[in-house]
Motif scaffolding. Structure first.
Motif, short mmCIF file in Angstrom:
data_model
loop_
_atom_site.label_atom_id
_atom_site.label_comp_id
_atom_site.label_asym_id
_atom_site.label_seq_id
_atom_site.Cartn_x
_atom_site.Cartn_y
_atom_site.Cartn_z
N SER A 143 0.82 -1.21 0.00
CA SER A 143 0.00 0.00 0.00
C SER A 143 0.86 1.26 0.00
CB SER A 143 -0.91 0.00 1.23
OG SER A 143 -1.78 -1.10 1.19
N ALA A 144 0.19 2.38 -0.24
CA ALA A 144 0.89 3.66 -0.33
C ALA A 144 1.50 4.05 1.01
CB ALA A 144 -0.09 4.75 -0.77
N ARG A 164 4.31 8.31 -7.15
CA ARG A 164 3.40 9.40 -6.79
C ARG A 164 3.95 10.76 -7.19
NH1 ARG A 164 2.42 9.87 -1.32
NH2 ARG A 164 4.02 8.39 -0.69
N ASN A 165 5.28 10.87 -7.28
CA ASN A 165 5.88 12.14 -7.70
C ASN A 165 5.53 12.49 -9.14
OD1 ASN A 165 7.09 12.67 -5.25
ND2 ASN A 165 9.07 11.81 -5.81
N LEU A 166 5.04 11.53 -9.90
CA LEU A 166 4.64 11.80 -11.28
C LEU A 166 3.40 12.68 -11.35
CD1 LEU A 166 5.07 8.19 -12.71
CD2 LEU A 166 6.53 10.15 -13.22
N THR A 219 1.19 14.61 -4.78
CA THR A 219 2.31 14.99 -3.93
C THR A 219 2.09 16.30 -3.20
OG1 THR A 219 3.41 16.04 -5.82
CG2 THR A 219 3.98 13.75 -5.36
N ASN A 220 1.15 17.09 -3.65
CA ASN A 220 0.94 18.41 -3.04
C ASN A 220 -0.04 18.39 -1.89
OD1 ASN A 220 2.70 19.50 -4.87
ND2 ASN A 220 1.12 20.22 -6.28
N ALA A 221 -0.60 17.22 -1.58
CA ALA A 221 -1.55 17.12 -0.47
C ALA A 221 -1.57 15.67 0.03
CB ALA A 221 -2.95 17.55 -0.91
#
Length: 460
Positions: free
Chosen positions: A8-9, A31-33, A38-40
């Motif tokens: 999981s994340a 997730r950085n894609l 990534t902003n929340a």
């Protein structure tokens, strides 16, 4: 699409994974894609943080939260359940954020409304008359398939089931009424925009991970769900696909049904031919008339519910009638088409709805229809799943990932190439792909149907 085993994340604040660890859709690198991931901090991250803190696996509490989130995001009263009679796993890994919307990447340009299309109809009644509704007329004007349908009918029956015409031509482009129209929500030309109405069960399959089934019988032509996720540019989808191949699963869906490339490439090309030849040039006019006649008559219904037309993104498929037309085509591609003009891609890896759990099949029971609701931008339709035959109770709902019939793919290969690909895939994780030839790649197919070929093809 089909789920694979993965962790999981992790919380957004956690540092990137060390080298050597297998990537999954919860990995920081993945997730950085997506700036929106990534902003929340999202619910998927909080659930995983709670799971790590307790040192246990997902349990019934998480299932209740997930079911509630589905209902909240969809905004409908349609039933939804989760079932596993195979093992002790309560839920698939919650590595994605649930949404029923289309999340636009920051690199995707703003929607453009074609000036030739009305934003909505001018009907002044709650229920539109198909003979006069402008939304209905778009089909007759822009999609030659509609010439085969009754002129006094919408794409749907009064009960929301596809009308006989669109049922006979899977993949038909549909223009629904929307908030810009004079009609009300009760108009029969509003089905996909109303959201899911059927009961769906997320269930653990034998050998294919998680899938989606219908606990109740469904009629042929029933709307099930639309594909949700992030809207990406061509370049973004290529970048993500390369990373996703390391994970062994793809959730990308190219919006390249025959209608979209036609509007991006061939319609402007044809217009330029006419402008060059002049309105009185019989040859150019005859060429266009012949091409439009062919498009309306040469749809090939495949067993998978896939349709084929003369128009592809192949230059060789364009029936140019002179060296001058050939020159126009070459210049048009060179000067006017770039990666920003390519069809968009929907990615359900980091954002998505229940459609990401639809498995592929060599004998699918659903087909994808291109449906325009609020936007008329040619490159931004909804990809809506409709049943192509009657569905029995608790039958799994499937479509063909490859977007083409296995027969078409086999025409591009030979038995030796296919056998070699099957042999290579036998030792690879599910979802890993191998090259079949210069035009095709393949992954192992696990549908187990009578007609399963063992391979699921995609164009390189």
């Amino acid at each position: 699409m089909a789920a694979v085993e993965a962790r999981s994340a992790r919380p957004a604040a956690e540092p990137p994974a060390s080298s050597g660890r297998r990537l999954n859709f919860g990995s920081q690198e993945i997730r950085n894609l997506s700036a929106s991931r990534t902003n929340a901090t999202r619910l998927a991250d909080i659930i995983h943080f709670d799971q790590q803190a307790r040192g246990d696996s997902l349990d019934s509490r998480h299932a209740d939260v997930f079911i509630a989130q589905v209902h909240e995001c969809e905004g409908t009263l349609a039933p939804f359940s989760v079932t596993n009679t195979v093992d002790s796993e309560v839920l698939p890994p919650l590595e994605f954020c649930y949404t029923d919307a289309i999340i636009q990447s920051t690199n995707v340009p703003a929607a453009q409304h074609p000036p030739v299309l009305p934003k909505g109809c001018s009907c002044d009644d709650d229920v539109c008359d198909p003979k006069h509704c402008e939304c209905r007329q778009i089909g007759r004007e822009f999609d030659p398939t509609w010439s085969n349908f009754a002129a006094d009918a919408f794409a749907y029956q009064a009960d929301g089931i596809l009308a006989e015409g669109p049922r006979q031509y899977p993949g038909t482009t549909i223009w629904e009424c929307n908030e810009n129209c004079g009609c009300s929500i009760d108009c029969p030309n509003r089905v996909v925009s109303k959201g899911r109405k059927v009961w769906l069960d997320l269930f653990k399959t034998e050998g294919k991970g998680w899938g989606i089934r219908s606990p109740r019988a469904l009629e042929r032509g029933t709307f099930v769900l639309h594909y949700a996720g992030e809207l990406l540019t061509y370049d973004e989808s290529q970048e993500r696909s390369e990373l996703y191949e390391e994970i062994g699963n793809l959730y990308t869906y190219d919006i390249d049904t025959w209608w979209v490339p036609r509007q991006i490439y061939y319609q402007p090309f044809e217009d330029e031919i006419v402008a060059k030849a002049g309105a009185g040039e019989r040859g150019a006019q005859a060429l266009l008339a012949r091409k439009r006649e062919v498009i309306g008559a040469e749809y090939v219904k495949r067993e998978q519910g896939i349709v084929k037309s003369e128009y592809t993104d192949d230059k060789e498929q364009v029936d140019v009638s002179s060296s001058e037309a050939e020159e126009i085509w070459e210049r048009f591609i060179r000067d006017k088409i770039s990666s920003r003009d390519e069809p968009f891609t929907l990615d359900a890896a980091l954002w998505g709805n229940l459609s990401r759990y639809f498995n592929s099949s060599c004998e699918p029971n659903m087909a994808t229809y291109t449906v325009y609701t609020s936007t008329r931008d040619f490159r931004r339709p909804l990809l809506a799943f409709f049943t192509t035959r009657a569905i029995e109770e608790n039958e799994e709902l499937t479509f063909c990932y490859s977007g083409q019939s296995q027969e078409e793919a086999e025409e591009m290969t030979d038995a030796v190439q296919r056998d070699k690909a099957i042999e290579e895939l036998a030792d690879k994780p599910v979802g890993q792909e191998v090259g079949v030839n210069s035009k095709l790649s393949a992954i192992r197919c696990l549908c187990g149907t009578r007609k399963c070929k063992g391979l699921l093809f995609r164009n390189n």
